[in-house]
Design an enzyme around this catalytic site. Structure first.
Site, PDB file in Angstrom:
ATOM      1  N   CYS A   1      42.906  45.544  49.108  1.00 29.85           N
ATOM      2  CA  CYS A   1      43.707  45.320  50.180  1.00 29.85           C
ATOM      3  C   CYS A   1      45.258  45.868  50.276  1.00 29.85           C
ATOM      4  CB  CYS A   1      43.947  43.705  50.433  1.00 29.85           C
ATOM      5  SG  CYS A   1      42.314  43.151  50.704  1.00 29.85           S
TER       6      CYS A   1
ATOM      7  N   ARG B   1      37.536  48.193  43.731  1.00 31.79           N
ATOM      8  CA  ARG B   1      38.084  48.991  44.876  1.00 31.79           C
ATOM      9  C   ARG B   1      39.334  49.413  44.537  1.00 31.79           C
ATOM     10  NH1 ARG B   1      36.128  45.050  49.504  1.00 31.79           N
ATOM     11  NH2 ARG B   1      36.444  43.415  48.268  1.00 31.79           N
TER      12      ARG B   1
END
Ligand code: NAD
Ligand code: UGA
Length: 463
Positions: A277, A347
């Site tokens: 994010c 990620r």
């Protein structure tokens, strides 16, 4: 309005844990989490809750308690939408990889698909909750789709961004700093806000539940992530200056963190922040600012990303330089691949980029991570498309034992701050390595003095 049935679209890192906690704390509410990904739903329904697809401390116990009672995981998206009074949208909102805004803007195609599906299915009034992180004013687009393609029923759109961090998701959800709910200031909007407040009030005290207008709520989420990431880039910038001047970044962080206006959290210098994010949300913020012609605002926030990329590259460069300017055919062992400890999420992990740089220099990388699978590591590297799949699998060896991974290596690099790394028998590891034995601590978690007394050449960040 009393909520008794909730549906959540998206059974990922946010949808899964968030709904599990709502179900645990609200036994009177039926919570159904749906996803298009059949394997993911199958894994959430695995009879052994240790095999659920997301590793978070404490999560499997909560799923074991609530699943089958009032928590359900299903691929029947339309049925769940139809039955629910409240629909959370928790789908992914990655950076666009095509077209206008490529590499910057958030890709809202999954959000739009959800809105269209809700509009098609809904035969009664519904509250639609944005749980995903979205650009400011997305609620407008969702409302337009719902109102123009729906069956004439009324929709209230709320923004209820999620602030959990991975690795501490369960404690963050059980004891949140705040719950943020944005909605319309109309009587219907206020009724919807109150209905959602009542859900959270089952375990969160009312003074921690903040209600705002929709746009403030949407923008607060991007702002919070930008501020958090900015602190890391700020301390990482100082880490480079520390290395040149003889200052120690841990001491600097402690000294400034004791100023109550600055505070001690999020001041750990590192190999660079990762995670799904921070980068995505700041790029999105930069894109939004640019789209309003606010170039100085955009440049200001973009610098946080530039600094983070620099920090990752600086770490791999330091390894090459220290190993006499060549790592070709040398074995370098990575301890950790996840983007932070206590998660199996990789990620945007710094490890991926450092590995890619070192493989470009023809190093042989060995990796041990307690929670990340071999396939995940290889697919992370393949995703960069730097070289062929075969070349990646030749360059990366994956071990399920740290001591085996370290055996015969020229250098070790700590990429994730897993607690277990601090408990290893470092003498044993040293004895099994080529000499001089180098240790690059990208998380500053090991005791430099102890390692140096064993014989390691220890290089931390910012000292
Ligand atoms: P994720 O990729 O883990 O999960 C998203 C899920 O949505 C996937 O399983 C996908 O198959 C499913 N999905 C996509 N489109 C669908 C559709 N039309 N119907 C049904 N299912 C669909 O993503 P995540 O990490 O859970 O993040 C979700 C959102 O929450 C993002 O906007 C993210 O920015 C935000 N967020 C994430 C975190 C975090 O820690 N990961 C924290 C706060 C906010
Ligand atoms: C972050 C935010 O902390 C959450 O509030 C937010 O909900 C979430 O993003 C999101 O929107 O996805 P997360 O990315 O899961 O959570 O984890 P963080 O603890 O924020 O760590 C992010 C990265 O920064 C990790 O790579 C971590 O190792 C690194 N970090 C963190 C540092 O390098 N130094 C620090 O002091 C803190």
């Amino acid at each position: 309005m009393k909520i008794t049935k909730i549906c959540c679209i998206g059974a990922g890192y946010v949808g899964g844990p968030t709904m599990a906690v709502i179900a645990q704390k609200c036994p009177h509410i039926q919570v159904t989490v749906v996803d298009l990904n059949e394997q993911r739903i199958k894994d959430w329904n695995d009879p052994n809750t240790d095999n659920i697809p997301i590793y978070e401390p404490g999560l499997s116990e909560i799923v074991a308690e609530a699943r089958g009672r009032n928590l359900f995981f299903s691929t029947e998206v339309e049925k769940a939408i139809d039955e629910a009074q409240v629909i959370f949208i928790s789908v992914n909102t990655p950076t666009k990889t095509y077209g206008k805004g490529k590499g910057m803007a958030a890709d809202l195609k999954y959000i739009e698909l959800c809105a269209r599906q809700i509009a098609k299915v809904a035969k009664q009034n519904k509250i639609v909750v944005e749980k995903s992180t979205l650009p400011v004013r997305t609620a407008e687009a969702i409302k337009s789709i719902l109102d123009n393609t729906g069956n004439g029923v009324q929709f209230q759109i709320l923004s209820n961004p999620e602030f959990l961090a991975e690795g501490t998701a369960v404690t963050d959800l059980l004891n949140p700093d705040r719950i943020l709910i944005g909605g319309d200031t109309t009587p219907e909007g206020e009724e919807a806000i109150n209905a959602l407040v009542d859900v959270y009030a089952n375990w969160v005290s009312k003074d921690k539940i903040l209600t705002t207008n929709v746009w403030s709520s949407e923008l607060s989420k991007l702002t919070a992530n930008a501020f958090l990431a900015q602190r890391i880039s700020s301390i990482n910038a100082m880490s480079e200056l520390c290395e040149k001047t003889g200052a120690d970044v841990n001491e600097v962080a402690k000294a400034i963190g004791m100023d109550s206006r600055i505070g001690p959290k999020f001041l750990k210098a590192s190999v660079g922040f990762g995670g799904s994010c921070f980068q995505k949300d700041i790029l999105n913020l930069v894109y939004i600012a640019k789209s309003y012609g606010l170039n100085e605002v955009a440049d200001y926030w973009e610098q946080v990303i530039i600094m983070n990329d620099h920090q990752k590259r600086r770490f791999s460069n330091k390894i090459v330089q220290t190993l006499y300017n060549t790592v070709a055919d040398k074995k370098i062992t990575f301890l950790g691949w996840a983007f932070k400890k206590d998660t199996n999420d990789t990620r945007e992990s710094a490890a991926i980029y450092v590995a890619d740089d070192l493989i470009n220099e023809q190093a042989k990388i060995s990796v041990y991570d307690p929670k990340v699978s071999r396939n995940k590591m290889l697919s992370d590297l393949d995703y960069l498309e730097t070289r062929t799949v075969e070349a990646n699998s030749k360059a990366l060896s994956i071990f399920d034992n740290a001591y085996e991974a370290c055996k015969g290596s020229h250098a070790i690099a700590i990429l994730t701050e897993w607690d277990e790394f601090t408990t290893y028998d470092w003498q044993k590891i040293y004895d099994s390595m080529h000499k001089p034995a180098f240790l690059f601590d990208g998380r500053n978690i090991l005791n430099a003095k102890e390692l140096e007394s064993i014989g390691f050449i220890y290089k931390g960040i910012g000292s």
